[in-house]
Design an enzyme around this catalytic site. Structure first.
Site, PDB file in Angstrom:
ATOM      1  N   TYR A 159       0.831  -1.210   0.000  1.00 32.23           N
ATOM      2  CA  TYR A 159       0.000   0.000   0.000  1.00 32.23           C
ATOM      3  C   TYR A 159       0.860   1.252   0.000  1.00 32.23           C
ATOM      4  O   TYR A 159       0.643   2.172  -0.807  1.00 32.23           O
ATOM      5  CB  TYR A 159      -0.903  -0.022   1.228  1.00 32.23           C
ATOM      6  CG  TYR A 159      -1.912   1.109   1.277  1.00 32.23           C
ATOM      7  CD1 TYR A 159      -2.875   1.253   0.281  1.00 32.23           C
ATOM      8  CD2 TYR A 159      -1.929   2.012   2.340  1.00 32.23           C
ATOM      9  CE1 TYR A 159      -3.808   2.281   0.333  1.00 32.23           C
ATOM     10  CE2 TYR A 159      -2.861   3.030   2.410  1.00 32.23           C
ATOM     11  CZ  TYR A 159      -3.793   3.163   1.395  1.00 32.23           C
ATOM     12  OH  TYR A 159      -4.723   4.183   1.456  1.00 32.23           O
ATOM     13  N   GLU A 161       3.971   1.766  -0.989  1.00 26.73           N
ATOM     14  CA  GLU A 161       4.712   2.013  -2.228  1.00 26.73           C
ATOM     15  C   GLU A 161       3.780   2.213  -3.428  1.00 26.73           C
ATOM     16  O   GLU A 161       4.128   2.935  -4.366  1.00 26.73           O
ATOM     17  CB  GLU A 161       5.697   0.875  -2.492  1.00 26.73           C
ATOM     18  CG  GLU A 161       6.761   0.713  -1.417  1.00 26.73           C
ATOM     19  CD  GLU A 161       7.715   1.902  -1.332  1.00 26.73           C
ATOM     20  OE1 GLU A 161       7.587   2.856  -2.113  1.00 26.73           O
ATOM     21  OE2 GLU A 161       8.601   1.870  -0.453  1.00 26.73           O
ATOM     22  N   LYS A 163       0.992   3.858  -3.342  1.00 28.00           N
ATOM     23  CA  LYS A 163       0.589   5.264  -3.285  1.00 28.00           C
ATOM     24  C   LYS A 163       1.754   6.195  -3.599  1.00 28.00           C
ATOM     25  O   LYS A 163       1.570   7.249  -4.232  1.00 28.00           O
ATOM     26  CB  LYS A 163       0.006   5.582  -1.908  1.00 28.00           C
ATOM     27  CG  LYS A 163      -1.367   4.960  -1.656  1.00 28.00           C
ATOM     28  CD  LYS A 163      -2.423   5.528  -2.591  1.00 28.00           C
ATOM     29  CE  LYS A 163      -3.812   5.065  -2.202  1.00 28.00           C
ATOM     30  NZ  LYS A 163      -4.875   5.643  -3.076  1.00 28.00           N
ATOM     31  N   ASN A 188      -6.028   9.282   8.737  1.00 29.91           N
ATOM     32  CA  ASN A 188      -7.037   8.331   9.205  1.00 29.91           C
ATOM     33  C   ASN A 188      -8.436   8.940   9.195  1.00 29.91           C
ATOM     34  O   ASN A 188      -8.695   9.928   9.888  1.00 29.91           O
ATOM     35  CB  ASN A 188      -6.690   7.855  10.608  1.00 29.91           C
ATOM     36  CG  ASN A 188      -5.303   7.251  10.676  1.00 29.91           C
ATOM     37  OD1 ASN A 188      -4.340   7.959  10.898  1.00 29.91           O
ATOM     38  ND2 ASN A 188      -5.199   5.955  10.479  1.00 29.91           N
ATOM     39  N   GLN A 223       0.654   3.920  20.662  1.00 38.03           N
ATOM     40  CA  GLN A 223       0.768   4.467  19.310  1.00 38.03           C
ATOM     41  C   GLN A 223      -0.415   5.391  19.033  1.00 38.03           C
ATOM     42  O   GLN A 223      -1.521   5.171  19.530  1.00 38.03           O
ATOM     43  CB  GLN A 223       0.868   3.353  18.264  1.00 38.03           C
ATOM     44  CG  GLN A 223      -0.363   2.477  18.103  1.00 38.03           C
ATOM     45  CD  GLN A 223      -0.374   1.291  19.039  1.00 38.03           C
ATOM     46  OE1 GLN A 223       0.097   1.381  20.163  1.00 38.03           O
ATOM     47  NE2 GLN A 223      -0.944   0.176  18.581  1.00 38.03           N
ATOM     48  N   ASP A 285       3.816  -1.232  12.174  1.00 34.55           N
ATOM     49  CA  ASP A 285       2.716  -0.373  12.587  1.00 34.55           C
ATOM     50  C   ASP A 285       3.305   0.958  13.056  1.00 34.55           C
ATOM     51  O   ASP A 285       4.095   0.985  14.010  1.00 34.55           O
ATOM     52  CB  ASP A 285       1.959  -1.048  13.740  1.00 34.55           C
ATOM     53  CG  ASP A 285       0.776  -0.238  14.237  1.00 34.55           C
ATOM     54  OD1 ASP A 285       0.151   0.451  13.418  1.00 34.55           O
ATOM     55  OD2 ASP A 285       0.494  -0.308  15.451  1.00 34.55           O
ATOM     56  N   PRO A 286       2.954   2.088  12.412  1.00 39.05           N
ATOM     57  CA  PRO A 286       3.571   3.362  12.783  1.00 39.05           C
ATOM     58  C   PRO A 286       3.281   3.733  14.241  1.00 39.05           C
ATOM     59  O   PRO A 286       2.176   3.538  14.741  1.00 39.05           O
ATOM     60  CB  PRO A 286       2.915   4.366  11.827  1.00 39.05           C
ATOM     61  CG  PRO A 286       2.456   3.542  10.667  1.00 39.05           C
ATOM     62  CD  PRO A 286       2.059   2.220  11.253  1.00 39.05           C
TER      63      PRO A 286
END
Length: 338
Positions: A159, A161, A163, A188, A223, A285-286
């Protein structure tokens, strides 16, 4: 804000728009808003992750047309087109994990075919990119000038790359063909019409709280994500479509929430006594996600208007009606943003 969509290059109102991915969560809301503004809409969607139920309000609308077609294959639309908005792509972590090749094709072939349509029609082209182009950011909040910190072979790379390539292709088309293009990066987004089991935090927490199940929070829940209600996101897309800035422009809510805090807030708004259950955090996961929307404010005159509690309350009410109509429990652990 019920003004007709303007084609900046031509200066006149957009009479007809093509929306790829228009049966999806954000896309269907965009189709509704365009129709409210008097723009005829052709929705192109293969329903891989979209749903006909999202278009129920358009069933008897003579100004709306659905084309069931995969945008990764060449397509054309008869008649004039003033605006092409390319949203088509799996967008939730669960969806692009299940459909990695389709996600990459949507970013590559789908973007190319949508750009070609805009070029043939001399239409403005708007690409909906994503905050995922920033990866797991080392700059916070994220301005458009930040190049990102992306793992090109990680579990989210299909996803991220796709975009990033779509942005590069859109920029190249603008330079080579003189196409009138704009890029927006959506952070988000949440609201009605999200699928209960798509794996993103808000629908997962809501469906779990309504069902009295444990709310599954990934990692320790520290997070963060910045949640923008879908009506605000759509207004931002329309502001970019009517504006003259080519982007990229961040569209998101700069109010940052930890995932554990979000779970507790949703549980409270649902009136639920569900416990919190901690589950392993997904790979890549950021840790942080928050947009710098200075450019959106100054260039587009846009900022989100719906506060998180109001948006969550509306979203919970929608899911409650959905659950009453067709009971379904969320089975996949979540707690990551999306």
């Amino acid at each position: 804000m019920n003004r007709p969509t303007q084609h900046p290059a031509g200066g006149g109102p957009a009479r007809r728009a093509v929306v790829t991915g228009g049966a999806g969560f954000v896309g269907s809301h965009l189709c509704d808003r365009l129709r409210e503004r008097g723009t005829a809409v052709v929705c192109v969607d293969n329903l891989l992750t979209g749903a006909l139920d999202n278009l129920a309000d358009r069933a008897d609308d003579p100004g709306f047309e659905l084309r069931r077609h995969d945008v990764c294959d060449p397509f054309d639309v008869e008649g004039p087109v003033d605006l092409v908005v390319h949203l088509a792509s799996p967008a939730s972590p669960h969806d692009y994990a299940r459909h990695p090749l389709e996600t990459l094709r949507a970013g590559a072939h789908g973007t190319f075919n949508a750009l070609e349509l805009a070029r043939r029609k001399d239409a403005r082209f708007l690409l909906t990119s994503t905050s995922e182009v920033y990866g797991d950011p080392q700059v916070h909040p994220q301005p458009e000038s930040y190049w990102g910190n992306v793992n090109p072979v990680g579990p989210r790379s299909q996803y991220d790359e796709a975009k990033r390539y779509a942005e590069a292709l859109t920029t190249a088309y603008g330079g080579v063909h003189g196409l009138d293009t704009v890029i927006v990066r959506l952070f988000n987004t949440y609201g009605p019409r999200m699928r209960p089991t798509d794996g993103r935090a808000v629908p997962t927490f809501v469906t779990q709280a309504l069902a009295g199940q444990p709310l599954t929070v990934a990692g320790d829940g520290s997070q963060t994500r910045s949640l923008c209600y879908v009506d605000d996101t759509v207004e931002g897309i329309l502001a970019a479509a009517t504006g003259r800035h080519p982007g990229p422009v961040n569209l998101g809510n700069p109010v940052e929430l930890g995932m554990l805090d979000l779970a507790r807030r949703i549980r409270g708004l649902c009136g639920s006594d569900s416990p919190i259950a901690f589950v392993p955090r997904p790979g890549d996961d950021p840790l942080l996600r928050r947009p710098d929307i200075t450019l959106a404010r100054t260039a587009l005159g846009w900022h989100p208007a719906v506060d998180v509690d109001r948006g969550l309350t509306a979203t919970i009410a929608w899911f409650a009606r959905l659950t009453t109509a067709a009971p379904a429990a969320a089975t996949a652990p979540a707690g990551v943003g999306g």
